[in-house]
Design a protein around this motif. Sequence first.
Motif: not given
Ligand SMILES: [Zn+2]
Length: 235
Positions: A55, A58, A63, A215
């Motif tokens: 994402c 990150h 994930h 998030h």
């Molecule tokens: Zn993330």
Amino acid sequence: MVEATLFFSPHQDDETLSMGNAIIEHVEKSDTHVILCTDGSKSIIRKVLDDGGTCSYHIKDIHKYSLPEEEFSKDRDEEFKDSCKEMGVKESNIHIEENRAHDGELSKEKAKEIILKYLDKYPNARVKTVTPYKASGIHEDHRALGEAALELYEEGKIKDLRFYVEPYDYNDFTKVNPNVEVWKVLNSQENKLLNAMNAYKKWNPENGQYAIGYHSVKSHFDELKENKIQYVHTP
Ligand SMILES: [Zn+2]
Ligand SMILES: [Zn+2]
């Protein structure tokens, strides 16, 4: 006897994003409680954490976290509790309401039940929650909670009620409700609010910390960090 103040939050993060400054202020002068009214289980982030991708938060971490709804909800509860603690709320005053609704299913009737349960314990408490007045795209859980509080106020069961406008909805809100007088709650203790926001940014998957709040609504957190203001109106 110290007066009680009850903050009702629809989801984990609304208390901080929409009412954080007010919570910090009220903790100083009253017996302040924060009550979580849904389980937050339906957030899209549960799938985002599970998708094997990355994402914008990150860049390097991939994930790979497959969390059942119940666990996901509990992890969100931990973020909520940490955040409330950072705002100075006593542990015994942080309530994950056992009769809470599933995310997206909070009805006005259920919201009224929850509010009344706490009013029963803390008669004449001041009540604070999110506004029910429609801004475009209002979340139904937010509307249910706001409308429940408004009805209880009109029935005389809530004596003192304030509604908070989600800062990220503020512009929309003033367009749709130009006659509602809104004033600002200014940040008095910047560090407390920043630490409360950071509770939603903790990334440590080994310990069940997935930064779910961040998030979910990264831009709302980033905006609040830049402009630490809250918006409030009377019924
Ligand atoms: Zn993330
Ligand atoms: Zn919410």
